[in-house]
Design an enzyme around this catalytic site. Structure first.
Site, PDB file in Angstrom:
ATOM      1  N   GLN A 178      10.057  -8.498   4.014  1.00  0.00           N
ATOM      2  CA  GLN A 178       9.238  -7.839   2.994  1.00  0.00           C
ATOM      3  C   GLN A 178       9.195  -8.830   1.839  1.00  0.00           C
ATOM      4  O   GLN A 178      10.118  -8.898   1.035  1.00  0.00           O
ATOM      5  CB  GLN A 178       9.834  -6.488   2.584  1.00  0.00           C
ATOM      6  N   GLN A 180       6.724  -9.353  -0.645  1.00  0.00           N
ATOM      7  CA  GLN A 180       6.263  -8.940  -1.968  1.00  0.00           C
ATOM      8  C   GLN A 180       7.410  -8.226  -2.702  1.00  0.00           C
ATOM      9  O   GLN A 180       8.096  -7.418  -2.059  1.00  0.00           O
ATOM     10  CB  GLN A 180       5.066  -7.992  -1.869  1.00  0.00           C
ATOM     11  N   GLU A 310       0.555  -4.797   3.136  1.00  0.00           N
ATOM     12  CA  GLU A 310      -0.713  -5.316   3.646  1.00  0.00           C
ATOM     13  C   GLU A 310      -0.630  -6.726   4.224  1.00  0.00           C
ATOM     14  O   GLU A 310      -1.498  -7.552   3.966  1.00  0.00           O
ATOM     15  CB  GLU A 310      -1.737  -5.267   2.511  1.00  0.00           C
ATOM     16  N   HIS A 334      -5.326   2.504   2.599  1.00  0.00           N
ATOM     17  CA  HIS A 334      -4.854   1.677   1.481  1.00  0.00           C
ATOM     18  C   HIS A 334      -4.549   0.244   1.944  1.00  0.00           C
ATOM     19  O   HIS A 334      -5.055  -0.723   1.367  1.00  0.00           O
ATOM     20  CB  HIS A 334      -3.612   2.323   0.849  1.00  0.00           C
ATOM     21  N   GLU A 335      -3.749   0.132   2.967  1.00  0.00           N
ATOM     22  CA  GLU A 335      -3.356  -1.226   3.406  1.00  0.00           C
ATOM     23  C   GLU A 335      -4.571  -1.990   3.939  1.00  0.00           C
ATOM     24  O   GLU A 335      -4.705  -3.188   3.720  1.00  0.00           O
ATOM     25  CB  GLU A 335      -2.226  -1.167   4.443  1.00  0.00           C
ATOM     26  N   HIS A 338      -6.620  -3.456   1.168  1.00  0.00           N
ATOM     27  CA  HIS A 338      -6.079  -4.714   0.624  1.00  0.00           C
ATOM     28  C   HIS A 338      -6.698  -5.944   1.308  1.00  0.00           C
ATOM     29  O   HIS A 338      -6.612  -7.048   0.763  1.00  0.00           O
ATOM     30  CB  HIS A 338      -4.565  -4.764   0.804  1.00  0.00           C
ATOM     31  N   GLU A 357      -3.372  -3.433  -6.711  1.00  0.00           N
ATOM     32  CA  GLU A 357      -3.060  -2.050  -6.334  1.00  0.00           C
ATOM     33  C   GLU A 357      -4.072  -1.033  -6.870  1.00  0.00           C
ATOM     34  O   GLU A 357      -4.375  -0.050  -6.200  1.00  0.00           O
ATOM     35  CB  GLU A 357      -1.639  -1.686  -6.779  1.00  0.00           C
ATOM     36  N   ASP A 413       9.256  -6.395  -9.464  1.00  0.00           N
ATOM     37  CA  ASP A 413       9.306  -5.179  -8.648  1.00  0.00           C
ATOM     38  C   ASP A 413       9.300  -3.930  -9.525  1.00  0.00           C
ATOM     39  O   ASP A 413       9.281  -2.815  -9.023  1.00  0.00           O
ATOM     40  CB  ASP A 413      10.563  -5.160  -7.761  1.00  0.00           C
ATOM     41  N   TYR A 421      -1.401   1.585  -9.878  1.00  0.00           N
ATOM     42  CA  TYR A 421      -2.152   2.306  -8.837  1.00  0.00           C
ATOM     43  C   TYR A 421      -3.137   3.295  -9.467  1.00  0.00           C
ATOM     44  O   TYR A 421      -4.341   3.205  -9.286  1.00  0.00           O
ATOM     45  CB  TYR A 421      -1.199   3.084  -7.922  1.00  0.00           C
TER      46      TYR A 421
END
Ligand code: BES
Ligand code: ZN
Length: 648
Positions: A178, A180, A310, A334-335, A338, A357, A413, A421
């Site tokens: 992961q 991001q 994504e 959503h993904e 992206h 986002e 983060d 969002y």
């Protein structure tokens, strides 16, 4: 209707707060006075500085990355080499500076003009808690290629290594990345800033029974032989670098889309995500061709710390959205979105996270509207906006601007999700309303084409919008109205409001029950979707009494629900209400699921009382070996903060 007046008054209150303009606008000169004057030329250039990276992209940029890695489940490491093709922008540069975290570097070489490799001197600085360790390589000859031999730590923040017991099949280990926001640096030394885009290739060896996938050209028919090669011919930022390995099989959805999952999960996942083909078609119609070849979805074990990620050509997804009724497939919308907003047009720093986002949440909502209707899209919006109302406080105002000021966001983060969002999407919904859907759709499509495969700043978005919306259709939105969304906290008074008749019915049902205990008619609740149940619970008072909780449980079996969106709201209410009957189910939920968004609200509620804190700590101790490092960090943070807080 309960929420509309509330929301209206909130909007008004927020607007007043926003007008105070207690902060200078974002880090760009000229925005304050931008209502009339055009932005100064200097602000139109792409940003060259990312406060969350040590890299110096103004001096040198990676154009291609070639990985040659061995994946070792027993040692929990990736080890091998990373080779960079470099474009030297500054003729006086003598160093290549990269981001790393917890990496062991054994050798660094540069390629001479004659093609031979020679060792380069380097220094690895001490670790900064957020940024990791700066790696400075002496490159006086500005080599075209540099090669680093390295090994990752078993605790790499961007990787999770799962024992077989934490998988559905329980037989084979599993691992995934992961990257991001700034975790790619924990598994590859690189210029870990979205400003730098590069193509990549990889050769990965693994045990023979593991299927290895990357955010690249995965072959649905690949033989499992422990030797895999990947190519990603499109330029991507570092946070989209991804890898996963485990007992994975493939099931097609359409000829360009499919699902990778453990064998026992793959059929259910393909059924749940059966609308993916339609989602791709819808988005292409709105915003132009899908430019990434395949769109596959990898279903991860429940410890995946996010809902979705994504990664190009291979969205990573939590299994918690597989509910059997497609009620949570907005996550795929959503993904997928992206693929336009984020992967094609990318924010250049984490301060501009809304460009990824917020625009994506807007597009997601358009896909949901197109496939499942406006009622569902509106319900999802109302839920988000109600959450924003709770998340925005006087203390976090600096994080409520879409364009966050330099120095405000310590850890990337830690963006405020309601800002990036919900407020981000709301801004575009405002623009759509003012300019009309047709004009706005054309604008957004043009924006994706104009900035395709580039990383941009909020200022570049604003300049483009000024030329292609504000100035093109005069009299619709003033520059001041536009800037208020970007550079002021809260939600401007210009925000369009939404009504949801289906939520009105839920509000009426809740009110009746609260007044005299009459449960809504079963033929009504029988048709409720996840969104309606979520709204039903969210509108409850802060606490209910034990009888009320037990009555709801008897009727709707909330405790123990397999639906994470419901659990995420029901368990905090149970904790606040002292409904200890739910404790066992709460502990089980917190141990099974590692998705931060689902479990953090319950942990945050638990730590508020001594008994709750004890349950949180005991459960965390058991759950921790199965949590992702990102989730462990968040839970530990909440527990530590509660313990440090003065006792009342
Ligand atoms: N890109 C994000 C996940 C992310 C954001 C990871 C920031 C690290 C830092 C992804 O697209 C996302 O937004 N996921 C959401 C799901 C979505 C339906 C809102 C999530 O994980 O909750
Ligand atoms: Zn997203």
């Amino acid at each position: 209707m309960r929420h509309t007046p509330l929301m209206l008054s909130l909007a008004a209150a927020l607007a007043v707060a926003g007008c105070a303009r207690d902060q200078a606008p974002a880090n760009t000169a000229g925005t304050a006075a931008a209502s009339t004057a055009a932005a100064p030329a200097a602000t139109q250039a792409a940003a060259v500085n990312d406060e969350h990276s040590y890299a110096q992209p103004d001096k040198v940029r990676t154009t291609d990355l070639a990985l040659d890695l061995a994946l070792d489940f027993a040692k929990k490491t990736l080890s091998g080499t990373a080779t960079y093709t470099l474009e030297w922008l500054d003729p006086n540069a003598t160093q290549l500076v990269l981001d790393t975290r917890d990496l062991t570097i054994s050798k660094i070489e540069g390629q001479g003009a004659d093609g031979t490799w020679a060792p380069l001197e380097f220094a690895l600085a001490g670790a900064d808690k957020v940024l990791g360790s700066k790696l400075t390589i002496e490159t006086p000859a500005r080599p075209k290629q540099v090669r680093i031999a390295y090994t990752t730590s078993p605790n790499a923040s961007g990787l999770q290594w799962l024992e077989p017991s934490m998988t559905a099949g329980k037989k084979q280990p599993f691992m995934f990345s992961q990257s991001q926001q700034i975790h790619a640096r924990s598994w590859v030394p690189l210029q870990d800033t979205p400003m730098v885009r590069f193509t990549y290739g990889a050769h990965v060896t693994s045990p023979k029974d593991a299927m290895v996938l990357m955010s690249a050209d995965n072959d649905p028919k690949a033989a499992r032989d422990g030797d895999y090669t990947f190519k990603m011919p499109q330029k991507i930022p570092s946070y989209l670098l991804a890898i996963a390995a485990g007992d994975l099989t493939f099931q097609p959805i359409t000829n360009i889309a499919g699902v990778w999952a453990e064998p026992s999960m793959v059929k259910g996942a393909a059924d749940e995500f059966a609308d993916t083909g339609k989602m791709i078609e819808t988005t292409e119609k709105l915003y132009g061709p899908y430019r990434w070849d395949r769109y596959d979805i990898l279903v991860l074990p429940p410890s995946f710390p996010y809902g979705g990620m994504e990664n190009p050509r291979l969205t990573f997804a939590t299994p918690t959205v597989i509910t059997g009724d497609k009620s949570l497939v907005a996550l795929i919308a959503h993904e997928l979105a992206h693929s336009w907003s984020g992967n094609l047009v990318t924010f250049s720093t984490s301060k501009d996270a809304w460009l990824n986002e917020g625009v994506t949440s807007y597009v997601e909502n358009r896909i949901v509207e197109s496939l499942y209707g406006k009622e569902r899209a509106d319900m999802e919006n109302v839920i988000e906006r109600n959450e924003l109302k709770n998340e925005f406080t006087d203390e976090n105002k600096p994080l409520q601007q879409l364009a966050v000021k330099a120095g405000t966001l310590k850890d990337p983060d830690d963006n405020l999700s309601s800002t990036v969002y919900t407020k981000g999407a709301w801004f575009l919904q405002f623009l759509e309303q003012r300019f009309g859907r047709e004009n706005f759709d054309a604008f957004l499509r043009g924006y994706f084409d104009h900035f395709a495969f580039q990383s941009i700043s909020t200022q570049q978005f604003a300049d483009y919008a000024k030329a292609n919306l504000l100035d093109k259709y005069p009299g619709k939105v003033t520059q001041a109205e536009f800037d208020a969304w970007l550079y002021e906290p809260s939600v401007p008074a210009t925000a369009p409001q939404l009504a949801s008749p289906r939520f009105d019915a839920v509000d009426a049902a809740r009110k009746a029950w609260l007044e005299d205990g009459t449960l809504p008619a079963a033929d009504a609740t029988g048709k409720w979707t996840t969104q309606e149940w979520v709204h039903f619970i969210e509108g409850m008072p802060q606490t209910l009494n034990t009888k009320q909780m037990a009555d709801l449980d008897a009727a709707y079996k909330f405790t123990g629900t397999p639906n994470g969106e419901i659990a995420q709201r029901w368990y905090p209410l149970a904790v606040r209400s002292g409904y200890t009957q739910a404790n066992e189910a709460i502990a089980a939920f917190l141990q099974k699921i590692g998705r931060r968004k689902l479990i953090m609200p319950t942990y945050s509620e638990l730590v508020k009382t001594p008994e709750g804190l004890k349950l949180a700590e005991d459960t965390f101790a058991k759950a921790k070996p199965g949590y992702h490092p990102i989730t462990t960090g968040s839970v530990q943070g909440v527990i530590d903060a509660a313990k440090a807080a003065p006792k009342q």
